[in-house]
Design an enzyme around this catalytic site. Sequence first.
Site, PDB file in Angstrom:
ATOM      1  N   SER A 287       0.858  -1.194   0.000  1.00 20.85           N
ATOM      2  CA  SER A 287       0.000   0.000   0.000  1.00 20.85           C
ATOM      3  C   SER A 287       0.883   1.229   0.000  1.00 20.85           C
ATOM      4  O   SER A 287       2.077   1.141   0.265  1.00 20.85           O
ATOM      5  CB  SER A 287      -0.851   0.030   1.268  1.00 20.85           C
ATOM      6  OG  SER A 287      -0.047   0.347   2.391  1.00 20.85           O
ATOM      7  N   ASP A 288       0.317   2.387  -0.273  1.00 17.61           N
ATOM      8  CA  ASP A 288       1.027   3.610   0.072  1.00 17.61           C
ATOM      9  C   ASP A 288       0.689   3.901   1.537  1.00 17.61           C
ATOM     10  O   ASP A 288      -0.131   3.219   2.160  1.00 17.61           O
ATOM     11  CB  ASP A 288       0.653   4.773  -0.858  1.00 17.61           C
ATOM     12  CG  ASP A 288       1.741   5.866  -0.835  1.00 17.61           C
ATOM     13  OD1 ASP A 288       2.586   5.846   0.084  1.00 17.61           O
ATOM     14  OD2 ASP A 288       1.732   6.730  -1.716  1.00 17.61           O
ATOM     15  N   TRP A 289       1.309   4.898   2.080  1.00 14.17           N
ATOM     16  CA  TRP A 289       1.166   5.260   3.501  1.00 14.17           C
ATOM     17  C   TRP A 289      -0.312   5.291   3.892  1.00 14.17           C
ATOM     18  O   TRP A 289      -1.034   6.207   3.511  1.00 14.17           O
ATOM     19  CB  TRP A 289       1.837   6.616   3.708  1.00 14.17           C
ATOM     20  CG  TRP A 289       1.818   7.153   5.094  1.00 14.17           C
ATOM     21  CD1 TRP A 289       0.761   7.734   5.733  1.00 14.17           C
ATOM     22  CD2 TRP A 289       2.911   7.184   6.016  1.00 14.17           C
ATOM     23  NE1 TRP A 289       1.128   8.129   6.982  1.00 14.17           N
ATOM     24  CE2 TRP A 289       2.451   7.807   7.194  1.00 14.17           C
ATOM     25  CE3 TRP A 289       4.248   6.753   5.980  1.00 14.17           C
ATOM     26  CZ2 TRP A 289       3.257   8.003   8.307  1.00 14.17           C
ATOM     27  CZ3 TRP A 289       5.048   6.959   7.085  1.00 14.17           C
ATOM     28  CH2 TRP A 289       4.553   7.574   8.231  1.00 14.17           C
ATOM     29  N   ASN A 290      -0.752   4.264   4.595  1.00 15.25           N
ATOM     30  CA  ASN A 290      -2.154   4.151   5.039  1.00 15.25           C
ATOM     31  C   ASN A 290      -3.178   4.253   3.912  1.00 15.25           C
ATOM     32  O   ASN A 290      -4.316   4.673   4.140  1.00 15.25           O
ATOM     33  CB  ASN A 290      -2.471   5.199   6.123  1.00 15.25           C
ATOM     34  CG  ASN A 290      -3.841   4.949   6.749  1.00 15.25           C
ATOM     35  OD1 ASN A 290      -4.270   3.801   6.847  1.00 15.25           O
ATOM     36  ND2 ASN A 290      -4.542   6.001   7.141  1.00 15.25           N
TER      37      ASN A 290
END
Length: 747
Positions: A287-290
């Site tokens: 994923s990207d940050w969250n």
Amino acid sequence: MLIQRTVVSAGFLLILSAGLCIAKPIENEMNQKIDDLLSQMTLEEKVGQLHQIGGSFATGPDFKNDANREALVRNGWIGSFLNIVDLGYMRELQRLAVEESRMKIPLMFALDVVHGYKTIFPVPLAQAASWDPDLIEKAERVAATEAAASGIHWTFAPMVDIARDPRWGRVMEGSGEDPCLGSRIAEARVRGFQGEDLSAENTILACAKHFAAYGAAEGGRDYNTVDLSELVLREVYLPPFQAVVDAGVASVMNSFNVVFRMPASANALLMNQILKGEWNFQGFVISDWNSYGEMIAHGVAADKYDVACLAMNAGSDVDMQGYVYIDALIPAVKDGKVAEERLNDAVRRFMKMKFKLGLFDDPYGYINPERMKNTLMIKPFQETALKLAHESIVLLKNENHLLPVQKKIGSIAVIGQLADSREFRDMLGNWCAMGDMNDVVTILQGVKKKVSRHTKILYAKGCEAFGQCPDSLIQEAVIAAEESDVVLLALGENGFMSGEATSRAYIGLPGDQIKLAKAVHATGKPIVLLLMTGRPLTIPWCHENIPAIVNIWQAGTMGGQAAADVVFGDVNPSGKLPVTFPLTIGQVPLYYNALNTGRPVGPDGNPHFRSAYIDCPNDPLYPFGFGLSYTAFEYSDLILSSVKIGMNDVLTVRVNVRNTGKRDGIEVVQLYIRDLVGSVSRPLKELKGFERVPLKAGESRQVEFHLTSDALAFWSRSMTFEAEPGDFKVFVGGSSADVLEENFTLE
Ligand code: BGC
């Protein structure tokens, strides 16, 4: 490669082709070991492998500085960290993982090594202006060597998002607006990071991001909605991703945006169908940050449980900073909402990369203070950074050959806070990893080293940081200009004005730098504008009034030296823009490979009942592919091997390029095509090949491109990737807007 390029000159034949791929360890043994591990792991330990959290600093919002890291590692509830750079701490965490956790699975440490680790290269967009994938590959190998010597196993790069909107700050992180140039550079970056053997001392895992179409954010506003057709997705935004998958990229990062109204992190079309299906991607998706957590705000999931199911079932594997899998995946698996085999698949994909890095053999292999000390910022690395900075610089204007400036000039004013700044990442640019402003060669330093002993240098700041120019500083700058023979004026963006979360609604010179420019201009002294920027800027006044403009971008550690080498003529600039510079923000998005429309503006330029503005031309200030040199190049004799080719034939395109000036130079020769009638409307021009061609003063060379029907293929009306018979134009030149053209037919 779609196109094979050949440069032919008297007795000299060079065929360039791409060799790729990550290492192939003994696959069976590795798979066997992973299966053994998996068979012994609890559900918690499996999910733990997919949990990634941040360490010393945040690169996103709502950072939970987890005090519990050691306990997580001991329990086997964590598989990797990002943003930890302290070797002692890395060693301790690794020790806990391999000595005190039950399964003894080593950790991975990740960091955004985007344009260098300690030796900082020009920002990626600037690098793309070199049109030199081989040198970019070399730079990434330097970055990988420094990072690997500093405990880093995995970089969140390359960023391969195509970007057609300069309002979007992340334009700076990619290779610009073109899928062909973007793909060639993306593969080169992956080869540079990963090499042929991931367990080697000078290689790390790459991560292609952000999958997908993140650059198409509406209004250029970061994280904003994306709305496009599948055809545009596949034709414009996906090719660099496909190219890096073919090059063996180890990981791919989800983007924050929606694609077809579904967040990319939960997008089964993107991951299960295209990435892991059509392209047979063997690595893992993070994923990207969250970005998993953000699915709740996107309104497609009510809680973490929903999110975990959506992400996993769509093909997302690892959770960065979302605390979604660790909190909710186990019940989802227990309830049968996510098949345990899907979980195993994700863990398998992730652990495979730990094997390839050699971590199971030597978990501390990357943690070696002595190696780190002997590796960072060594001379050859700085030389590579300097060379890439040279090649990235784009000469935008040079009236009456104001440049190069004589080293023996009597006096020179260097004006601009950016010319001698050690703040705000000014020369380094954003995402500069462990880059240190104290290592930077500023423009003023570069100039001092270059000019004769007798030259008087007058420095005036002119502005404060962020382009705030009080009258007192402007006045000092005017006095310095008045006392000098020539002015070097450094204006533009600082390193925090482009990159993530730095969308701009106005893309002129920030602050009131234009006031400074006008005041200095009023002295009547000859001015060279040194533009520092991470994105295209609208600078029509400067273009009209300032005789010489050099775009040095944010050129990294060696930036000031590179700028001085160009200004004083030790290096002849050869960079070409990888992105269009609009005249005004109102034209955005503006890109060269646009469609014709039903009412294009005719040769008379009359906008009436045409696809035009009544108050502004359609043309950009500087087109894609544009860049001047201190010499001039003349194109002639564009010759095709045939006017008709079949689907299996190769069309040879030859053109003569002559250096008509008095200096040696390098020309980036560009080949474009246009499919005149397609089953769907086709762009006015599409880049299909390019070559950097060094030419001595007076020298000519014949440059040869080989075009196959693959290069003519596109997503057709039936959503098939195919070349359609019909008439084509082929264009060759030194910019997308300055070309010779010929015709051929594909039968
Ligand atoms: C960015 C990514 C980056 C990640 C980790 C995110 O905010 O969008 O590009 O890799 O942070 O630092």
